[in-house]
Design an enzyme around this catalytic site. Structure first.
Site, PDB file in Angstrom:
ATOM      1  N   ASP A 158      -2.833  87.781 -34.232  1.00 27.16           N
ATOM      2  CA  ASP A 158      -1.497  88.410 -34.056  1.00 27.16           C
ATOM      3  C   ASP A 158      -0.589  87.494 -33.877  1.00 27.16           C
ATOM      4  O   ASP A 158      -0.643  86.071 -33.681  1.00 27.16           O
ATOM      5  CB  ASP A 158      -1.837  89.319 -32.312  1.00 27.16           C
ATOM      6  CG  ASP A 158      -0.530  89.829 -32.118  1.00 27.16           C
ATOM      7  OD1 ASP A 158      -0.043  90.707 -32.988  1.00 27.16           O
ATOM      8  OD2 ASP A 158      -0.098  89.438 -30.968  1.00 27.16           O
ATOM      9  N   ASP A 160       3.398  88.192 -32.496  1.00 28.03           N
ATOM     10  CA  ASP A 160       4.063  88.311 -31.515  1.00 28.03           C
ATOM     11  C   ASP A 160       3.387  88.311 -29.820  1.00 28.03           C
ATOM     12  O   ASP A 160       2.539  88.900 -30.013  1.00 28.03           O
ATOM     13  CB  ASP A 160       5.029  89.735 -31.334  1.00 28.03           C
ATOM     14  CG  ASP A 160       5.940  89.784 -32.725  1.00 28.03           C
ATOM     15  OD1 ASP A 160       6.803  90.341 -32.527  1.00 28.03           O
ATOM     16  OD2 ASP A 160       5.531  89.009 -33.837  1.00 28.03           O
TER      17      ASP A 160
END
Length: 371
Positions: A158, A160
């Site tokens: 991922d 953010d």
């Protein structure tokens, strides 16, 4: 003499470690089925006065071969004898046989001790029990199948709040004066309280009119998560392919790949502009939780890899599907729901602590060099 700090190595049966009523700092612990070597720093009386002791002799540069069914790794920012005793007592309570112990990191601010276990256990309840103990002792405690104690061939990340220390969509909203409104939607989505696709569309609609020119300024200001550069550099040196799988935006992922991080592939959401500003519309397909998982599966299939050679790293509820896909699913500084549902979790250290879960120690990591 009583106030002087002493550093000694004690040789004793593993079971005897739990018998000292004193507490002190742990420097290392090794064990291979006979006597344990326990390095301690203490003041006053010796914690184990009736055992053989000598000066500290730091562990070998090569950890023991992993030959047991399970590995349980203690990661502590300030390891104490009390912490270690509680972990050993816990293993005894669970009837988990300890076959070997290695110290993978023995810095004062980071102690990593790996226990090899032979045990017939159900992973989910055992993992949950480890999480409860970790909270009790103020450390991270990670349970994994011993087969996953190796460097992966493919790692999905991922972006953010995982690779960068922000939710980009929230940063855009702050500039436009609707930061609180958008951040509330983001927080609810990351906790799993809102459907990611619906929340994403709502947030994008609120950003209609945002200037494309400001994106480059924001990209330059993004702070990387602690340990992100080191982890990705080491994975590249070790031959592991890395991919960003993000519900954020390709604009920022591309910037990170070009300027900051050793990333091989990117899958994220496209921003739609008209006359230099955001339209507020969403370009399909949206990269949500299930799409992250499907993309990681597809990449592994194209590379001819079994899922046992794939790991995923994330922090939010939309990462849970991919965290439960491969050999390891490491939640880094996770939201509460994610910590409970992810197979593995690191809460007290940076991203590079994942390297210990791949079976590497500090000496081996140092040989890979700096990013």
């Amino acid at each position: 003499m009583g106030n002087e700090t002493r550093a000694q190595e004690f040789h004793l049966p593993l079971a005897q470690i739990t018998q000292s009523p004193l507490d002190c700092s742990v420097r290392y612990l090794t064990y291979s089925g006979d006597y344990a070597r326990l390095g301690l720093e203490y003041m006053g009386a010796a914690p184990f006065p009736d055992t053989t002791s000598c000066e500290l002799n730091l562990p070998s540069t090569t950890p023991s071969a992993v030959e047991s069914l399970w590995c349980l790794t203690l990661l502590s920012p300030a390891a104490t004898l009390t912490q270690l005793q509680r972990v050993l007592e816990f293993c005894a309570e669970q009837q988990w046989q300890i076959n070997a112990i290695d110290t993978l990191a023995h810095r004062h601010e980071c102690m990593v001790i790996r226990l090899q276990l032979n045990a017939e256990l159900e992973f989910s309840p055992a993992r949950f029990a480890c999480l409860q103990l970790a909270e009790e002792i103020g450390a991270d405690l990670v349970l994994q199948d011993s087969a996953s104690q190796r460097v992966p061939t493919l790692a999905g990340f991922d972006m953010d709040s995982t690779l960068i220390d922000a939710e980009v969509i929230d940063e855009l909203a702050k500039i436009t004066g609707i930061g609180d409104q958008v951040a509330a939607i983001t927080t609810a989505a990351m906790r799993g309280e809102l459907d990611f696709r619906d929340s994403f569309k709502k947030r994008m609609a609120l950003l209609k009119g945002f200037s494309e020119q400001r994106l480059a300024e924001i990209a330059q200001q993004l702070l990387l998560k602690e340990g992100a550069q080191k982890l990705l550099h080491c994975l590249r040196e070790l031959g592991c392919k890395t991919v960003i799988l993000s519900g954020g935006f390709t604009y920022f992922a591309n910037f990170l790949q070009k300027e900051r991080l050793a990333v091989d592939l990117i899958y994220a959401n496209e921003l739609e502009f008209a006359e230099g500003v955001l339209t507020g519309e969403v370009i399909e397909p949206i990269v949500d939780g299930m799409r992250k998982r499907l993309l990681l599966e597809e990449i592994a299939r194209d590379m001819g890899l079994p899922l046992e050679q794939v790991v995923a790293v994330g922090d939010g509820a939309n990462d849970i599907p991919m965290l439960n896909l491969g050999a390891l699913g490491i939640a880094i500084h996770p939201k509460p729901k994610v910590r409970l549902e992810a197979p593995q979790a690191i809460t007290l250290f940076g991203l590079d602590a994942a390297l210990y879960l791949f079976g590497l120690n500090d000496q081996q990591i140092a040989k890979l060099g700096q990013p």
